[in-house]
Design a protein around this motif. Structure first.
Motif, short mmCIF file in Angstrom:
data_model
loop_
_atom_site.label_atom_id
_atom_site.label_comp_id
_atom_site.label_asym_id
_atom_site.label_seq_id
_atom_site.Cartn_x
_atom_site.Cartn_y
_atom_site.Cartn_z
N LEU A 30 0.92 -1.29 -0.03
CA LEU A 30 0.00 0.13 -0.13
C LEU A 30 0.81 1.23 0.03
N PRO A 31 1.71 1.25 0.72
CA PRO A 31 2.76 2.55 0.63
C PRO A 31 3.27 2.95 -0.65
N PHE A 32 3.81 1.80 -1.32
CA PHE A 32 4.26 1.80 -2.59
C PHE A 32 3.23 2.24 -3.56
N TYR A 33 2.06 1.91 -3.54
CA TYR A 33 0.93 2.46 -4.58
C TYR A 33 0.73 4.00 -4.04
N GLU A 34 0.97 4.26 -2.90
CA GLU A 34 0.70 5.63 -2.81
C GLU A 34 1.61 6.71 -3.13
N ARG A 35 3.00 6.16 -3.23
CA ARG A 35 4.21 6.95 -3.75
C ARG A 35 4.46 6.88 -5.19
N SER A 36 3.89 5.63 -5.77
CA SER A 36 4.16 5.39 -7.11
C SER A 36 3.33 6.16 -8.18
N LYS A 37 3.75 6.40 -9.34
CA LYS A 37 2.84 6.97 -10.26
C LYS A 37 1.58 6.09 -10.83
N PRO A 38 0.62 6.70 -11.15
CA PRO A 38 -0.61 5.98 -11.19
C PRO A 38 -0.39 4.79 -12.51
N GLY A 39 -0.95 3.60 -12.02
CA GLY A 39 -0.71 2.53 -13.18
C GLY A 39 0.44 1.96 -12.83
N ARG A 40 1.59 2.28 -11.84
CA ARG A 40 2.81 1.70 -11.77
C ARG A 40 2.85 1.35 -10.11
N LEU A 41 3.95 0.42 -9.87
CA LEU A 41 4.45 0.26 -8.77
C LEU A 41 5.89 0.15 -8.59
N LYS A 42 6.47 1.06 -8.04
CA LYS A 42 8.03 1.06 -8.04
C LYS A 42 8.37 0.23 -6.68
N LEU A 43 8.97 -0.94 -6.94
CA LEU A 43 9.29 -1.81 -5.78
C LEU A 43 10.73 -2.01 -5.49
N GLY A 44 11.67 -1.57 -6.43
CA GLY A 44 13.06 -1.67 -6.17
C GLY A 44 13.80 -0.91 -7.40
N ASN A 45 15.14 -1.22 -7.44
CA ASN A 45 15.95 -0.66 -8.38
C ASN A 45 16.70 -1.61 -9.23
N THR A 46 16.48 -2.88 -9.02
CA THR A 46 17.56 -3.93 -9.72
C THR A 46 16.99 -3.85 -11.36
N GLY A 47 17.87 -4.37 -12.18
CA GLY A 47 17.59 -4.22 -13.62
C GLY A 47 16.93 -5.34 -14.33
N THR A 48 16.29 -5.41 -15.35
CA THR A 48 15.90 -6.47 -16.20
C THR A 48 16.10 -6.33 -17.73
N VAL A 49 15.85 -7.16 -18.66
CA VAL A 49 15.91 -7.05 -19.80
C VAL A 49 15.14 -5.80 -20.66
N TYR A 50 13.92 -5.69 -19.74
CA TYR A 50 12.76 -4.56 -20.34
C TYR A 50 13.14 -3.23 -19.38
N SER A 51 12.52 -2.22 -19.85
CA SER A 51 12.98 -1.08 -18.99
C SER A 51 12.21 -0.62 -17.70
N GLU A 52 12.82 -0.05 -16.99
CA GLU A 52 12.46 0.34 -15.72
C GLU A 52 10.76 0.76 -15.65
N ASP A 53 10.41 1.71 -16.51
CA ASP A 53 8.85 2.00 -16.70
C ASP A 53 8.05 0.57 -16.84
N ILE A 54 8.64 -0.17 -17.68
CA ILE A 54 7.77 -1.68 -18.00
C ILE A 54 7.88 -2.35 -16.43
N GLN A 55 9.09 -2.50 -15.80
CA GLN A 55 9.17 -3.11 -14.58
C GLN A 55 8.00 -2.48 -13.44
N GLU A 56 7.85 -1.18 -13.68
CA GLU A 56 6.89 -0.82 -12.80
C GLU A 56 5.30 -1.10 -13.07
N ILE A 57 5.29 -1.11 -14.50
CA ILE A 57 3.62 -2.05 -14.97
C ILE A 57 3.70 -3.14 -14.38
N GLU A 58 4.77 -3.92 -14.70
CA GLU A 58 4.46 -5.35 -14.27
C GLU A 58 4.14 -5.53 -12.83
#
Length: 556
Positions: A30-58
């Motif tokens: 819940l605190p992460f929903y509150e401070r993330s942009k709409p439609g996104r959830l930023k839960l960390g900073n580790t990398g993936t083969v797809y972009s950070e924005d798509i990470q947050e959508i996932e």
């Protein structure tokens, strides 16, 4: 403040206990929903083969696998509001928070499936609350999937689910495409309930928590429209259950094998899907026991961060073992198991008494899965040959070890220059100058039956090894016939165990034993090998124990 204690004491017997567990897992977000942009959830900073924005959508969409079933009987006004806003903003091309146009093989196509399933299960709390324009935007964003190339694998079901969701919502859907995708899935069928996923040599948890899981959703959603295929899917699920249950030991631990192990208790999602589709593949009580024991043992592990987030890893947070597609929100794939929450309270599953697993055989070959399973006491061992996934990290460790154990786990490489870096438990590692070790990867040929497993492999083109493994309860014998045109150094590794101060080492004739609280790991050289020793590995190479050792013998 997050406390894992409530999860540790949860018995996972009643629907109420599963609801409480889901809230214990989802509310820390819940605190992460509150401070993330709409439609996104930023839960960390580790990398993936797809972009950070798509990470947050996932990260935003993945928890819907559990939240949608929860919404069929319960309310969560705060979370419902976050999702309704996020769906509106994410699918609106005029919004600064638009999820964007997907491309071929795009990760966003994967995440469409959880949203589609939500529209089906919780239409009244999502689709029905949107105005006409918002519904159009959502429809347009999802239906992109019909216009893109996707892997010919379990991904095809994402497109199937999206189209079914539009059918449920009264929109146009591509029935021809759905049939085409399902027809291709049929070509991946191996028999006895087993499929492969894209690669004929890859038979892992994607058969259970993906192909069968989505097949059973299809059975629920399309039973009137497609009774013939539904009948086939149910028959295959029943066959699959009779041998897949051998992947779970008596204490609830499941086989640590294959990719996407960070999805943890999704190992049990297939059993939830059987209940959801009302398919009593094995007795409800036996199914309930598998689910509850697996969930209980996971809740005892260090799988959460101090903030209560599911982490990348297995028995503890571990980035070494991760695939390139494992982002901070990826582990919430595990919430697929909470599909049970959409099962009515009066269903016989909830009333059944939890029962032990019934193993008709203590040692059983599963040819379609390319493994021989051995059950002894609380331990399950799987002797594998001929498996391989060709695209992801650590495939030698995840698919090609001689044996996988629910007691001792498995280790993956942290490097290959020196032996201690390689996580070479339960394999024969070879080198020319005691650097740059290599172990079995591809089996040129293999044989699996109820008594033994044979692999033929080439660590180099001019080195041929025929490995025969014969199980004897907790022990097994390994026989290597090495045809060699090189001067090589070979090290045979045993089972890993955790390092603790009170552990002890015993020397035995031609061998060595390491005693630990989880069990003893021993290796004995019968012929051709010598120099028994305990190998201290790099930290965090074993996915059960963050510090581990294993016994070994050598051949020069």
């Amino acid at each position: 403040m997050f406390s894992q204690q409530n999860l540790k004491i949860n018995k996972f017997q009643t629907k109420e206990e599963y609801e409480k567990a889901f809230l214990n897992i989802i509310n820390p977000l819940l605190p992460f929903y509150e401070r993330s942009k709409p439609g996104r959830l930023k839960l960390g900073n580790t990398g993936t083969v797809y972009s950070e924005d798509i990470q947050e959508i996932e990260g935003f969409l993945r928890p819907l696998w559990g939240f949608a079933p929860f919404l069929t009987n319960c309310n969560h006004p705060t979370l419902e509001a976050y999702y309704l806003e996020g769906i509106k903003e994410g699918t609106n091309p005029e919004s600064p928070y638009y999820w964007g146009e997907a491309g071929d093989y795009d990760q966003r196509l994967v995440e469409m499936a959880s949203l589609a399933n939500t529209l089906i299960l919780a239409k009244d709390k999502t689709w029905d609350l949107l105005n006409q324009k918002e519904q159009d935007y959502l429809c347009n964003w999802l239906m992109q999937i019909n216009n893109h190339t996707i892997p010919m694998s379990n991904w095809l079901f994402f497109r199937v689910l999206v189209n079914i969701s539009m059918k449920v919502c009264g929109r146009e859907w591509d029935q021809t495409q759905v049939k085409k995708d399902l027809d291709f899935i049929d070509t991946c069928y191996l028999g006895n309930g087993w499929y492969y996923d894209e690669n004929p040599g890859q038979v892992d948890y994607y058969i259970s928590f993906a192909i069968h899981y989505y097949s059973l959703l299809y059975c629920k959603y399309m039973k009137e429209e497609d009774p013939k295929r539904v009948k086939v899917f149910k028959e295959r699920a029943i066959q699959f259950a009779s041998t897949f249950k051998y992947w779970f030991d008596e204490k609830g631990e499941a086989l640590p094998f294959g990719r996407s192990l960070s999805y943890r208790f999704s190992q049990s999602a297939f059993w939830s899907a059987l209940v959801f589709a009302d398919v009593e593949a094995i007795p409800w009580g036996e199914m309930k026991g598998i689910l509850s024991r697996n969930m209980q043992q996971w809740m005892q592990k260090d799988i959460f961060s101090t903030e209560g987030l599911l982490t990348i890893g297995y028995h503890y947070p571990n980035l070494i073992m991760a695939e390139g597609y494992n982002g901070p929100g990826s582990p919430y794939w595990a919430t697929k198991t909470f599909l049970l929450l959409a099962v009515p309270a009066e269903h016989p599953f909830w009333k059944a008494e939890s029962l032990p697993i019934h193993y008709s055989e203590k040692q059983k070959a599963i040819p379609e899965a390319r493994m021989l399973i051995s059950q002894s006491g609380n331990q399950l061992q799987a002797y594998v040959a001929g498996q391989l996934e060709k695209k992801q990290a650590h495939v030698d460790g995840k698919y090609s070890k001689f044996v996988y154990s629910t007691t001792f786990g498995v280790s993956f490489s942290k490097g290959s220059i020196y032996y201690k870096q390689g996580g070479f438990d339960n394999c024969l590692a070879l080198s020319e100058e005691e650097t740059y070790y290599r172990s079995k990867l591809v089996s040129e040929d293999y044989e699996i039956n109820d008594e033994y497993v044979i692999s033929v492999w080439h660590p180099w083109k001019n080195v041929r090894i025929r490995t025969t493994i014969i199980p004897f309860l907790d022990w097994h014998v390994r026989i290597h016939e090495i045809h060699n045109e090189r001067s090589i150094h070979a090290v045979e590794g045993g089972f890993s165990v955790p390092v603790e101060d009170r552990d002890s080492v015993e020397m035995i004739p031609n061998g060595i034993i390491y005693n630990s609280p989880v069990g003893s790991s021993a290796i004995l050289a019968l012929e051709g090998f010598a120099n028994p020793k305990i190998q201290t590995t790099e930290p965090n190479t074993n996915i059960y124990f963050n510090r581990s050792v294993f016994p070994s013998v050598e051949k020069n």
